[in-house]
Design a protein around this motif. Structure first.
Motif, PDB file in Angstrom:
ATOM      1  N   LEU A 134       2.428  21.149  73.018  1.00 22.35           N
ATOM      2  CA  LEU A 134       3.876  20.745  73.247  1.00 22.35           C
ATOM      3  C   LEU A 134       4.845  21.655  73.761  1.00 22.35           C
ATOM      4  N   LEU A 135       5.106  22.353  72.062  1.00 19.61           N
ATOM      5  CA  LEU A 135       6.212  23.483  72.421  1.00 19.61           C
ATOM      6  C   LEU A 135       5.678  24.501  72.757  1.00 19.61           C
ATOM      7  N   GLY A 136       5.252  24.504  73.127  1.00 22.40           N
ATOM      8  CA  GLY A 136       4.371  25.553  74.305  1.00 22.40           C
ATOM      9  C   GLY A 136       4.069  27.293  73.756  1.00 22.40           C
ATOM     10  N   ILE A 137       3.839  26.541  72.392  1.00 25.23           N
ATOM     11  CA  ILE A 137       3.609  27.707  71.054  1.00 25.23           C
ATOM     12  C   ILE A 137       1.794  28.098  70.659  1.00 25.23           C
ATOM     13  N   THR A 138       1.739  28.939  69.978  1.00 30.33           N
ATOM     14  CA  THR A 138       0.493  28.917  69.291  1.00 30.33           C
ATOM     15  C   THR A 138       0.816  27.920  67.771  1.00 30.33           C
ATOM     16  N   VAL A 139      -0.542  27.275  67.406  1.00 33.61           N
ATOM     17  CA  VAL A 139      -0.511  26.902  66.267  1.00 33.61           C
ATOM     18  C   VAL A 139      -0.255  27.650  65.354  1.00 33.61           C
ATOM     19  N   GLU A 140      -1.122  28.500  65.327  1.00 33.46           N
ATOM     20  CA  GLU A 140       0.187  29.834  64.416  1.00 33.46           C
ATOM     21  C   GLU A 140       1.525  30.113  63.878  1.00 33.46           C
ATOM     22  N   ASP A 141       1.740  30.035  65.521  1.00 34.67           N
ATOM     23  CA  ASP A 141       3.219  30.447  65.182  1.00 34.67           C
ATOM     24  C   ASP A 141       4.323  28.907  64.651  1.00 34.67           C
ATOM     25  N   HIS A 142       3.122  27.854  65.630  1.00 30.39           N
ATOM     26  CA  HIS A 142       4.118  26.575  64.566  1.00 30.39           C
ATOM     27  C   HIS A 142       3.263  26.427  63.050  1.00 30.39           C
ATOM     28  N   ILE A 143       2.766  26.809  63.172  1.00 29.64           N
ATOM     29  CA  ILE A 143       2.502  26.814  61.225  1.00 29.64           C
ATOM     30  C   ILE A 143       4.132  27.849  60.649  1.00 29.64           C
ATOM     31  N   ALA A 144       3.377  29.124  61.377  1.00 27.20           N
ATOM     32  CA  ALA A 144       4.777  30.156  60.588  1.00 27.20           C
ATOM     33  C   ALA A 144       5.792  29.306  60.233  1.00 27.20           C
ATOM     34  N   ASN A 145       6.399  28.519  61.544  1.00 23.52           N
ATOM     35  CA  ASN A 145       8.030  29.049  61.785  1.00 23.52           C
ATOM     36  C   ASN A 145       8.366  26.738  60.996  1.00 23.52           C
TER      37      ASN A 145
END
Ligand SMILES: [Fe+2]
Ligand SMILES: [Fe+2]
Length: 203
Positions: A173-184
């Protein structure tokens, strides 16, 4: 925005309505993640100064208050509707109310705004990252790494109450990868580790 709706009041409300220390920490953890998305979205939109502060504040408030009625009203009929009705009567900002409604799948409220999406995406992941920190011998979130989180997401027996599909759907939904979401979210929670009781000292 009037000062009435800046962070102090929602923080008080959360504590007034919530007896469970872990639920208060959950509100703080989701706030940290959601607020980080508010900061990056404000930059993307080119907002600055007071305008940026007010924009980011909405993300903070939504994170803090998304489950503030849960301790008293946990049923599907009541949460988050009782809380949202209360906030509406008090005149809290509509984008916050919409995001709080939209975090609950069964509310039927679509996740239209970036705030709606950021709150939904942060909710389950914040819980999962907390669980990842608490199984470290140090109980410190500073030791949690993206690769380890991804591995634990595949381990069905670990933190089984956390819906993995909500984490992946949130990232999409945010238009990002799961990895980036976890990192953020990891970065946001690491910065608030002491407040969250995840710094390995206060835990
Ligand atoms: Fe909730
Ligand atoms: Fe939540």
């Amino acid at each position: 925005m009037t000062t009435e709706f800046t962070r102090e009041r929602p923080w008080q409300l959360l504590q007034e309505w919530t007896a469970s220390p872990s639920l208060i920490k959950h509100g703080l953890a989701v706030e940290a993640c959601t607020r980080a998305y508010g900061v990056s979205e404000a930059a993307r939109l080119g907002l600055s100064g007071r305008e940026a502060d007010d924009f980011i504040e909405l993300y903070s408030i939504a994170g803090l208050l998304h489950d503030f009625d849960y301790d008293k009203h946990p049923s599907l009929e009541e949460h988050p509707f009782v809380g949202v009705n209360f906030l509406r009567e008090q005149g809290w900002p509509e984008p916050v109310l919409h995001a709080i409604l939209a975090h609950a799948d069964y509310s039927g409220t679509p996740r239209d705004s970036h705030l709606d999406r950021a709150l939904f995406a942060s909710d389950e992941l914040a819980g999962f990252l907390t669980a990842c920190a608490l199984v470290k011998p140090s109980k410190s979130i500073q030791e949690v790494e993206v690769a380890g989180v991804k591995k634990k997401m595949k381990d069905k027996a670990f933190a089984r109450a956390v819906k993995r599909e909500d984490i992946t759907e949130g990232a999409a939904l945010l238009g990002i990868t799961v990895e980036d979401h976890i990192a953020n979210c990891l970065k946001a929670m690491q910065a608030s580790a002491a407040e969250l009781g995840l710094d390995g000292v206060s835990a």
